[in-house]
Design a protein around this motif. Structure first.
Motif, PDB file in Angstrom:
ATOM      1  N   PRO A 198      -4.996  -1.205  -8.067  1.00 61.82           N
ATOM      2  CA  PRO A 198      -6.110  -2.123  -7.749  1.00 61.82           C
ATOM      3  C   PRO A 198      -6.040  -2.634  -6.206  1.00 61.82           C
ATOM      4  O   PRO A 198      -7.038  -2.660  -5.495  1.00 61.82           O
ATOM      5  CB  PRO A 198      -6.200  -3.278  -8.657  1.00 61.82           C
ATOM      6  N   LEU A 199      -4.936  -2.754  -5.810  1.00 61.98           N
ATOM      7  CA  LEU A 199      -4.618  -3.256  -4.308  1.00 61.98           C
ATOM      8  C   LEU A 199      -4.798  -2.047  -3.253  1.00 61.98           C
ATOM      9  O   LEU A 199      -5.385  -2.268  -2.299  1.00 61.98           O
ATOM     10  CB  LEU A 199      -3.090  -3.734  -4.050  1.00 61.98           C
ATOM     11  N   THR A 251       0.788  -1.171   0.131  1.00 65.64           N
ATOM     12  CA  THR A 251       0.122  -0.010   0.117  1.00 65.64           C
ATOM     13  C   THR A 251       0.806   1.296  -0.025  1.00 65.64           C
ATOM     14  O   THR A 251       0.298   2.491   0.289  1.00 65.64           O
ATOM     15  CB  THR A 251      -0.972  -0.060   1.201  1.00 65.64           C
ATOM     16  N   ARG A 284      -6.937   0.477  -4.104  1.00 63.18           N
ATOM     17  CA  ARG A 284      -8.308   0.764  -3.957  1.00 63.18           C
ATOM     18  C   ARG A 284      -8.923  -0.337  -3.191  1.00 63.18           C
ATOM     19  O   ARG A 284      -9.936   0.022  -2.270  1.00 63.18           O
ATOM     20  CB  ARG A 284      -8.811   0.502  -5.400  1.00 63.18           C
ATOM     21  N   GLU A 285      -8.611  -1.721  -3.117  1.00 55.95           N
ATOM     22  CA  GLU A 285      -9.167  -2.704  -2.345  1.00 55.95           C
ATOM     23  C   GLU A 285      -9.095  -2.234  -0.977  1.00 55.95           C
ATOM     24  O   GLU A 285      -9.865  -2.465  -0.167  1.00 55.95           O
ATOM     25  CB  GLU A 285      -8.758  -3.668  -2.770  1.00 55.95           C
ATOM     26  N   ALA A 286      -7.638  -2.004  -0.536  1.00 55.16           N
ATOM     27  CA  ALA A 286      -7.565  -1.693   0.752  1.00 55.16           C
ATOM     28  C   ALA A 286      -8.108  -0.306   1.397  1.00 55.16           C
ATOM     29  O   ALA A 286      -8.375   0.033   2.437  1.00 55.16           O
ATOM     30  CB  ALA A 286      -6.055  -1.511   1.078  1.00 55.16           C
ATOM     31  N   ARG A 287      -8.643   0.352   0.459  1.00 52.64           N
ATOM     32  CA  ARG A 287      -9.133   1.989   0.476  1.00 52.64           C
ATOM     33  C   ARG A 287      -7.857   2.477   1.380  1.00 52.64           C
ATOM     34  O   ARG A 287      -8.380   3.559   2.383  1.00 52.64           O
ATOM     35  CB  ARG A 287     -10.337   2.018   1.282  1.00 52.64           C
ATOM     36  N   TYR A 289     -10.371   6.972  -2.708  1.00 57.40           N
ATOM     37  CA  TYR A 289     -10.209   5.544  -2.063  1.00 57.40           C
ATOM     38  C   TYR A 289      -9.187   5.842  -1.091  1.00 57.40           C
ATOM     39  O   TYR A 289      -8.694   4.592  -0.314  1.00 57.40           O
ATOM     40  CB  TYR A 289      -9.433   4.524  -3.321  1.00 57.40           C
TER      41      TYR A 289
END
Length: 255
Positions: free
Chosen positions: A129-130, A87, A132-135, A177
Motif C-alpha cells: 500500500p505504501l 519504497t 502504491r501510494e507513492a506510485r 503503480y
C-alpha cells in the motif's frame, strides 16, 4: 503512469544481521538509502547498523519475526513513522532444516516454509500500500538455486520455488503503480548459514566449497557482495523496465 523515485529513499532488508543481508544493507546504503534492518533480535544488527551509518545513511534496527503477521505489521509501521515510508523491500531472511522426505517432520516443513515463503507474503502485503501510494517501488525477494531441486531440501526447495511464483504475480499486480518485483536466486555463497551446513555434514568449509565448485564454472564460490550487487541492480531507479525476473547468481548458467 508511474511516479518518480522518492527523494527520501528508504529500504527494508530482512535478515540483515549478518551474511548476505548485511552486505545488501551496506550496498543499498552506499547507493543512497536509509536502511531498516529487520531481524529476530534488533541488537544483533548493531554491527550492520554501524556500517550503514559510516556510509552516511540512517539505520534503524527492528525486532521482527518475519513469519509473524502482527510483528511484521508493527515493524513496517515503526519504519514508516521513524524513517519514512519504505519504497524498497528486500526479503532476505531465511532458515534451513534439511532432511530427506522420509525423515522430515511437519515442524521441519512449517518452520522453513513460514520463514522463507510466508514471510515474503506478509512483508510484501504490508509494504505494497505504501508503494502504491507513492506510485513507485522496488521489491527484491531472495530465492535460491534450491528452487530447481536439491537432495534433502524438499521444504526449502518448495519455499524458494514459491517465492519465484509469488514474485512474478506481484510484478503483474503492481506494475501499473510503478512497482517492480524481481528475484535474486543465489548459488553457493560462503556465509554463516553454509558454514552450518558444512558442520552438520561433518565437513570443513573448505571441503564443502571444493565439493560445490564442481558445478561453478567461474571457478570460485560466491560471496555476500555478489548477491548485494544483483539486488542493487533491481533496486535501482534505472531498472524500471525489468520486472518479474529471476536472476540466478550462481557462477554458472541455470534454467
Amino acid at each position: 503512469m508511474s511516479g518518480q523515485p522518492p527523494q527520501q529513499r528508504i529500504a527494508i532488508v530482512t535478515g540483515a544481521a549478518r551474511g548476505i543481508g548485511a552486505a545488501i544493507a551496506l550496498r543499498l546504503a552506499q547507493d543512497g538509502h536509509a536502511i531498516a534492518l529487520l531481524d529476530l533480535r534488533a541488537a544483533d544488527c548493531a554491527e550492520t547498523a554501524g556500517l550503514v551509518e559510516q556510509a552516511g545513511r540512517r539505520a534503524l534496527a527492528v525486532d521482527c519475526d518475519v513469519s509473524d503477521e502482527e510483528m511484521v505489521k508493527a515493524a513496517i509501521d515503526e519504519v514508516a513513522s521513524r524513517l519514512g515510508p519504505p519504497t524498497v523491500l528486500v526479503n532476505n531472511a531465511g532458515v534451513l532444516k534439511d532432511r530427506t522426505l522420509s525423515n522430515m517432520t511437519l515442524d521441519d516443513w512449517n518452520l522453513v516454509v513460514d520463514v522463507n515463503l510466508k514471510s515474503v507474503f506478509l512483508t510484501c502485503r504490508a509494504v505494497a500500500p505504501l508503494m502504491r501510494e507513492a506510485r513507485w517501488g522496488r521489491i527484491v525477494n531472495l530465492s535460491s538455486i534450491a528452487a530447481l531441486g536439491v537432495f534433502g531440501e524438499t521444504n526449502y526447495s518448495a519455499a524458494k520455488a514459491g517465492v519465484q511464483g509469488l514474485t512474478k504475480t506481484l510484478a503483474i499486480e503492481l506494475g501499473a503503480y510503478g512497482v517492480t518485483a524481481n528475484v535474486v536466486a543465489p548459488g553457493f555463497v560462503v556465509t554463516e548459514m553454509t558454514r552450518g551446513v558444512a558442520a552438520s555434514a561433518g565437513m570443513t568449509m573448505d571441503e564443502l566449497s571444493q565439493l560445490m565448485l564442481r558445478d561453478i564454472v567461474v571457478g570460485r564460490t560466491g560471496e555476500p557482495d555478489d548477491i548485494a550487487q544483483a539486488v542493487a541492480f533491481f533496486a535501482d531507479p534505472r531498472s524500471s523496465f525489468v520486472t518479474g525476473q529471476v536472476l540466478y547468481v550462481a557462477g554458472g548458467p541455470r534454467t
